[in-house]
Design an enzyme around this catalytic site. Structure first.
Site: not given
Ligand code: CP
Ligand code: NVA
Length: 303
Positions: A103, A130, A133, A221, A261, A289
């Site tokens: 990340r 991402h 996700q 988001d 998310c 996840r």
């Protein structure tokens, strides 16, 4: 299948279908004697240059549940934080590790790591994408609806974010129609909209009510993504009309599900009322996840 997962453009439709099936199997078998250990004897590096709750914990647990050994590396505390190059770091780490989850800020750094390592690299969020996700999000939608093709998702908010970019790619692949409700200042990338990875169509409108019309799922988001904190005031001002509130939820299909998310900034992009209502599936997304990332690691790094 490609060596790495740097964005959803690394997946074919067949890879995607296989990933959804494997995720369901891994979820079903978790904690049973049937649960596979395809990472036995393998060590996976988890490099983080940004904050994380879900991604860090689910990857660490996921590697362990697959029989492997996770090593968490805060990148600022490694020599990368003191200027060691990405290619040199990759060439060193491949002598120890069997895969890397990273990340960071620049997508180019993740690409550089992948290009200079013989082992798989998984993007755990950059400024651009991402993938872990949004693949999880498709799996969660599949659990609720039993199919993906022909569904409509609306996304409200920052149309130029890593989440919007990733949702455009994954919806194309999955055959989900995605309507993005975002202002001109944060409009989605035309180039990504036009990628045509599969049958799903992407569209953009500045009218949030038009975006949510007939939607099966509404996604939002944060308005201020990690790394964009200096723009917070302006972003909150411009994105305010795109807040996911009860009025917009009621303008979608009556049984529309609410997705995020996480982490959520309650009172900004989503109201408490929407986040906590019966139609909200945000914590199912968070749980999934773990299962989907175990499936991704099995496909890319498993024996
Ligand atoms: N959704 C997500 O990636 O959460 P974290 O930032 O907590 O990892
Ligand atoms: N767009 C958000 C997603 C967090 C999971 C960010 O990059 O901060």
């Amino acid at each position: 299948m490609n060596k790495d997962l740097l964005s959803c453009a690394d997946l074919t439709h067949d890879d995607f279908v296989k990933l959804m099936e494997l995720s369901a199997k891994i979820k079903r078998e978790r904690g049973t004697p049937q649960a596979a250990k395809p990472l036995a004897g393998k060590s996976i590096g988890l490099i983080f240059a940004k904050a994380s709750t879900r991604t860090r914990v689910s990857f660490e647990i996921g590697v362990q549940e697959l029989g492997g050994y996770p090593i968490y590396l805060e990148s600022g505390k490694t020599q990368m934080g003191r200027g060691e190059t990405i290619p040199d770091t990759a060439k060193v780490l491949e002598r120890y590790l069997h895969g890397i989850v990273i990340r960071t800020f620049a997508q180019a750094d993740v690409e550089g790591l992948a290009a200079n390592s013989k082992y798989p690299v998984i993007n755990a969020l950059t400024d651009d994408y991402h993938p872990c996700q949004v693949l999880t999000d498709m799996f969660t939608m599949l659990e609720y609806k039993g199919k993906l093709e022909g569904l409509k998702m609306a996304y409200l908010g920052d149309g130029a974010s890593n989440m919007a970019n990733s949702l455009m790619l994954v919806c194309q692949l999955a055959g989900v129609d995605l309507a993005i409700g975002a202002p001109e200042e944060y409009r989605p990338s035309q180039k990504i909209m036009d990628r045509n990875l599969g049958p799903g169509k992407c569209s953009w409108t500045t009218d949030p009510y038009e975006a949510v019309k007939d939607a099966d799922f509404i996604y939002t988001d944060v308005w201020v993504s990690m790394g964009f904190e200096e723009e917070a005031k302006e972003r909150i001002r411009v994105l305010k009309p795109y807040q996911l509130d009860m009025a917009k939820l009621k303008a979608a299909k009556p049984d529309a599900k609410v997705m995020h998310c996480l982490p959520a900034h309650r009172g900004d992009e989503i109201t408490d009322e929407v986040m906590d209502c019966d139609q909200s599936i945000v914590f199912d997304e968070a749980e999934n996840r773990l299962h989907v990332q175990k499936a991704i690691m099995t496909m890319l790094m498993g024996n």
